[in-house]
Write an enzyme that holds these catalytic residues in place. Structure first.
Site, mmCIF file in Angstrom:
data_model
loop_
_atom_site.group_PDB
_atom_site.id
_atom_site.type_symbol
_atom_site.label_atom_id
_atom_site.label_comp_id
_atom_site.label_asym_id
_atom_site.label_seq_id
_atom_site.Cartn_x
_atom_site.Cartn_y
_atom_site.Cartn_z
ATOM 1 N N LYS A 174 0.856 -1.187 0.000
ATOM 2 C CA LYS A 174 0.000 0.000 0.000
ATOM 3 C C LYS A 174 0.898 1.245 0.000
ATOM 4 C CE LYS A 174 -1.544 2.843 2.921
ATOM 5 N NZ LYS A 174 -1.510 4.053 2.059
ATOM 6 N N GLU A 249 10.149 1.552 10.276
ATOM 7 C CA GLU A 249 11.093 2.659 10.068
ATOM 8 C C GLU A 249 10.299 3.921 10.339
ATOM 9 O OE1 GLU A 249 14.158 2.282 9.479
ATOM 10 O OE2 GLU A 249 14.271 0.208 8.774
ATOM 11 N N CYS A 283 13.523 11.012 6.916
ATOM 12 C CA CYS A 283 13.552 10.696 8.353
ATOM 13 C C CYS A 283 14.964 10.796 8.910
ATOM 14 C CB CYS A 283 12.916 9.345 8.624
ATOM 15 S SG CYS A 283 13.453 8.104 7.472
ATOM 16 N N GLU A 384 9.660 16.341 14.796
ATOM 17 C CA GLU A 384 10.241 16.280 13.464
ATOM 18 C C GLU A 384 9.679 17.429 12.621
ATOM 19 O OE1 GLU A 384 11.176 12.352 10.772
ATOM 20 O OE2 GLU A 384 9.249 12.532 11.721
HETATM 21 P P1 ADP Z 1 3.262 11.085 6.847
HETATM 22 O O1 ADP Z 1 2.661 11.984 7.890
HETATM 23 O O2 ADP Z 1 4.694 11.301 6.640
HETATM 24 O O3 ADP Z 1 2.458 10.972 5.589
HETATM 25 P P2 ADP Z 1 2.142 8.622 7.741
HETATM 26 O O4 ADP Z 1 2.647 7.724 8.807
HETATM 27 O O5 ADP Z 1 0.838 9.287 7.934
HETATM 28 O O6 ADP Z 1 3.311 9.647 7.501
HETATM 29 O O7 ADP Z 1 2.092 7.859 6.348
HETATM 30 C C1 ADP Z 1 2.950 6.827 5.958
HETATM 31 C C2 ADP Z 1 2.148 5.723 5.318
HETATM 32 O O8 ADP Z 1 1.247 5.213 6.304
HETATM 33 C C3 ADP Z 1 1.277 6.160 4.144
HETATM 34 O O9 ADP Z 1 1.240 5.126 3.181
HETATM 35 C C4 ADP Z 1 -0.078 6.337 4.793
HETATM 36 O O10 ADP Z 1 -1.150 6.156 3.882
HETATM 37 C C5 ADP Z 1 -0.074 5.204 5.794
HETATM 38 N N1 ADP Z 1 -1.013 5.354 6.909
HETATM 39 C C6 ADP Z 1 -1.471 6.485 7.491
HETATM 40 N N2 ADP Z 1 -2.347 6.188 8.482
HETATM 41 C C7 ADP Z 1 -2.445 4.838 8.531
HETATM 42 C C8 ADP Z 1 -3.184 3.905 9.330
HETATM 43 N N3 ADP Z 1 -3.976 4.304 10.310
HETATM 44 N N4 ADP Z 1 -3.027 2.586 9.080
HETATM 45 C C9 ADP Z 1 -2.198 2.162 8.105
HETATM 46 N N5 ADP Z 1 -1.476 2.976 7.332
HETATM 47 C C10 ADP Z 1 -1.592 4.297 7.526
#
Ligand code: ADP
Length: 480
Positions: A174, A249, A283, A384
């Protein structure tokens, strides 16, 4: 407007069950560059089924056979370097040169793990009793759910799926909502490389619902995630219910320490790489700069000189060194950190504002910024920032700067510039970080372990360490 693209499940290009789509916007210009299917848990479930079905035959192939697919893919990725780089830049804004480097990094991961697939060695161990033999096997963990961020939209995918596939796992990926188009192009190459159906699947869609399916579906054995510490914790909590394996990560808050004996020009160059590459959206980006009192003025002067020469702009233009932020939310967070630092006594000595005129009018641009007089109470010292802002702190004492550098819940990367050999060793050992760059502002390499201490994550990507994350250890005891 760009084309509409689908997801890739069980060897077929499909739309979302819901019929929903998402538009992808170029953060440099605000223009729509394409659209993609936008699914949910139902699509994830189908993909997990397909990956589960494919696991038996994929995991039983010889390593050499799996390796061939990865080699082919590596070659295809290399040949598509310019095209993939163009998509990355249009989706998330990074300069083309950096995007090309990223694509080559991805190709390098595929080839590295094509090799590493052949070196999954087990072990025999001498037994304590004469009529038994101990054998240790290394086997793939099963179906892997990989979740990747937008900042390295191709290489983050490669760093997960290459070792997983090499180990004999099958995968559901995903990608981030902001950057599905480069993932889709990569999957077109995966299809072209001839991977059997169901071995690698792409699901784009609602993160919470897809994440929940990854957590709950017992056919999925492992979650590999790169992203925020907040979401990483949610996934770990969820994964705990079935004791699913996780690799995480997560965020970072890297200190960059310049000692008085450092080569200041090299230090400025290193800082520029570690802070302004990807507009500060990595990161492992420097988030706190500590410069010794004796060289602070000279260093600041050199840094400001360098920033004056850095062209901010649309990543697709050749002269651009620093692109926009990925979206408005990201930009606002950076501006908030600057405002908070100013409010608490920080002085902006360079930059400090959003760029809004002319070529910047429709994009999410922040000036490269240097703030001095930074204290531990400021947001920028704790959270961050993920943007092109350097908070500068002066120090005098080595032990004190190590204490400050370690005073964070993060532990991903740290940087030190010094020409004193003994100090190099002290720093390498005392900094509580998974990656320490000594006189090196860009330490990542395919074969080296990448990952964090503390709340920056669990597990390592890269090299043989990355392979371990997708393997189980099985002890077989033979009675003879
Ligand atoms: P950023 O704020 O840098 O976008 P995120 O952790 O929100 O970092 O996003 C990193 C990845 O995690 C993306 O692919 C995002 O769609 C996914 N993501 C965000 N929220 C969730 C969740 N609740 N469960 C699974 N994946 C998630």
């Amino acid at each position: 407007m760009g084309e509409y693209k689908q997801m890739y499940i069980n060897g077929e290009w499909v739309s979302a069950e819901s019929g929903e789509t998402i538009q992808i916007v170029n953060p440099a210009t605000g223009e729509v560059v394409g659209s993609a299917a936008f699914g949910d848990d139902r699509d994830a479930k189908k993909a997990i089924e397909a990956a589960h079905e494919a696991f038996g035959s994929w995991s039983r192939l010889t390593a050499r056979e799996r390796s061939k697919y990865l080699y082919t893919l590596s070659e295809l990725v290399k040949k598509s370097r310019d095209e993939l780089a163009g998509i990355i830049s249009a989706e998330m804004g990074k300069p083309l040169g950096e995007a090309k480097g990223e694509v080559l990094g991805a190709a390098d991961n595929f080839v590295w793990y094509a090799e590493e697939a052949k070196r999954v060695y087990g072990e025999t161990i001498p037994s304590s009793v004469p009529n038994k033999r101990i054998m240790v096997l290394r086997q793939p963990v099963g179906v892997v759910g990989a979740i990747t961020p937008w900042n390295f939209p191709v290489n983050m995918v490669a760093r997960k799926i290459a070792p997983a596939l090499a180990a004999g796992c099958t995968v559901v990926l995903k990608p981030a909502e902001a950057t599905p188009l480069s993932a889709i192009r990569l999957f077109e190459l995966i299809e072209q490389a001839g991977f059997p159906k169901g071995v690698v699947n792409l699901v784009i869609g609602k993160p919470e619902l897809i994440g929940q399916e990854f957590i709950e579906n017992p056919k999925l054995s492992k979650i590999g995630f790169t992203g925020s510490t907040r979401v990483g914790k949610l996934l770990m909590e969820g994964a705990a219910k079935q004791v699913k394996r996780v690799s995480m990560e997560l965020g970072g808050h890297a200190p960059f320490i310049v000692f008085p004996d450092a080569d200041l020009d090299a230090a400025v160059k290193g800082l520029f790489e570690s802070k302004f590459r990807n507009s500060g959206q990595m990161c492992i980006c420097t988030n706190r700069l500590y410069v010794h009192e004796d060289v602070a003025d000279a260093f600041t002067e050199k840094l400001v000189e360098r920033l004056k020469r850095a062209k901010v702009g649309d990543g697709r233009l050749k002269e651009t060194e620093i692109g926009p932020l990925v979206n408005e939310r990201a930009l606002n967070k950076v501006l908030e950190h600057i405002a908070d630092a100013k409010e608490k006594g920080g002085q902006v000595v360079y930059g400090g504002s959003r760029l809004t005129e002319g070529e910047y009018a429709n994009g999410f641009y922040c000036e490269p910024t240097v703030i001095t007089g930074v204290t531990e109470a400021m947001k920028i010292s704790q959270e961050e920032t993920f943007g092109p802002v350097v908070p500068l702190v002066r120090f005098t004492d080595e032990a004190e700067v190590v204490r400050q550098a370690n005073n964070t819940r993060y532990g991903l990367a740290a940087y030190v510039y010094t020409r004193d050999n003994q100090r190099c060793f002290r720093m390498a050992e005392q900094l509580e970080y998974g990656i320490v760059g000594i006189n090196d502002g860009a330490p990542t390499q395919t074969q080296a372990p990448f990952g964090g201490f503390k709340e920056s994550g669990i597990g390592r990507e890269g090299g043989r360490y990355g392979m371990d994350e997708y393997l189980e250890t099985k002890f077989v005891s033979f009675g003879i």
